[in-house]
Write a protein that holds these residues in place. Structure first.
Motif, PDB file in Angstrom:
ATOM      1  N   THR A  65       0.811  -1.220   0.000  1.00 23.11           N
ATOM      2  CA  THR A  65       0.000   0.000   0.000  1.00 23.11           C
ATOM      3  C   THR A  65       0.847   1.273   0.000  1.00 23.11           C
ATOM      4  O   THR A  65       0.313   2.376  -0.006  1.00 23.11           O
ATOM      5  CB  THR A  65      -0.913   0.022   1.239  1.00 23.11           C
ATOM      6  N   GLU A 118      -0.471  -4.688  -6.358  1.00 20.84           N
ATOM      7  CA  GLU A 118      -1.499  -4.447  -5.356  1.00 20.84           C
ATOM      8  C   GLU A 118      -1.607  -5.550  -4.317  1.00 20.84           C
ATOM      9  O   GLU A 118      -1.816  -5.274  -3.133  1.00 20.84           O
ATOM     10  CB  GLU A 118      -2.863  -4.266  -6.041  1.00 20.84           C
ATOM     11  N   ASP A 119      -1.487  -6.812  -4.733  1.00 22.83           N
ATOM     12  CA  ASP A 119      -1.703  -7.921  -3.811  1.00 22.83           C
ATOM     13  C   ASP A 119      -0.989  -9.160  -4.353  1.00 22.83           C
ATOM     14  O   ASP A 119      -0.396  -9.120  -5.440  1.00 22.83           O
ATOM     15  CB  ASP A 119      -3.207  -8.194  -3.646  1.00 22.83           C
TER      16      ASP A 119
END
Length: 296
Positions: free
Chosen positions: A73, A114-115
């Protein structure tokens, strides 16, 4: 592009003192992890490597571009600003090989992650395409701990199920990274965060020597690389960066950047196929980059 593609076994760091400590630099054809707490210098060193990789092999580079995967993040803008600052200093230092600031910056392909699923898609699809289309010689992930920490916070699964799934994901990811490293002859550097590990009797009895040494804290606990044994077993070389208050140790005449004036940092070898385990080297983070701290 500076230099030319071709096999080079080691990527220098850009600092002769750290290169000597590392036996010549960072290995290609494997996974090198650089772990440490926030502010220890992980991103600073990784950004420096993306520029160093573009130098010809005769100058300690790999003669190719870099792919920089920025995960979690965190905002990527501070890292990009620092890259631009380093590129300017780097170009001035290597003018003899026609290093150009804009070219150096443009040869670092930055992709936001992002992930964990996005990381896998990027490594298995987008990165191979970049490697095939461009003369890329270095892949950096910053940081794998940040990517998976977000997954842990959002997961509704039991701890045992979540850790089992994560272990499978990490093994698959590591296999793909090593496949790309061997196929394209690139250096792969993965940054990692650290987590607190209680120093109770059982943990201390089973701890590796480097955990008790480099990862030890003043209160007796340990701050070890994240993601546990599953990820640890995937890494070929693990380097740990630490920092401690240094204001009392620093000579008044020391010319260091303001953000380094209160910290003394060390690079530790946790494990490596060719470097002595437990070895350590002090370094500074200065405006022009990461440099070894050598006694006058």
């Amino acid at each position: 592009m500076l230099g030319h593609a071709g096999h080079t076994r080691l990527l220098k760091t850009g600092c002769p003192h750290l290169d000597a400590f590392l036996g010549g630099g960072i290995d290609t054809n494997g996974i090198t992890e650089i772990a440490g707490e926030a502010g220890a210098g992980k991103t600073q060193l990784a950004l420096q490597l993306t520029l160093q990789a573009q130098l010809p092999p005769a100058e300690g580079g790999l003669g190719g571009a870099a792919v920089y995967l920025y995960g979690g993040t965190a905002n990527v803008e501070p890292a990009l600003r620092r890259l631009h600052q380093l590129a300017d200093a780097f170009a001035k230092r290597h003018w003899r090989v026609q290093a150009d600031c804009e070219l150096l910056k443009n040869n670092v392909y930055v992709l936001q992650i992002e992930d964990p699923d996005d990381l896998w898609r990027t490594v298995s699809e987008r990165v191979p395409a970049l490697l095939g289309q461009h003369s890329v010689r270095l892949l950096v992930i910053d940081s794998i701990g940040g990517v998976y920490r977000g997954q842990d916070e959002e997961s509704a699964l039991s701890a045992r199920t979540m850790h089992g799934q994560r272990a499978q994901q990490l093994l698959r990811l590591a296999a793909k990274l090593k496949e790309l490293a061997h196929k394209f002859d690139i250096a792969t550097v993965v940054l990692n965060q650290v987590v607190d590990k209680p120093s109770d009797g059982q943990n201390r009895r089973t701890a590796a020597p480097w955990e008790l040494g480099a990862c030890g804290t003043p209160d007796g606990s340990m701050r070890v690389p994240a993601l546990g044994l599953a990820w640890s077993s995937c890494v070929n070389t693990r380097l740990v960066l630490t920092r401690r208050a240094a204001s009392a140790l620093m000579p008044e005449s020391a010319a260091v950047a303001p953000y380094d004036s209160m910290w003394r940092r060390h690079l530790h070898v946790a494990f490596s196929p060719r470097l002595p385990m437990g070895a350590e080297a002090p370094f500074w983070v200065r405006e022009e980059g990461v440099v070894g701290a050598v006694a006058a």
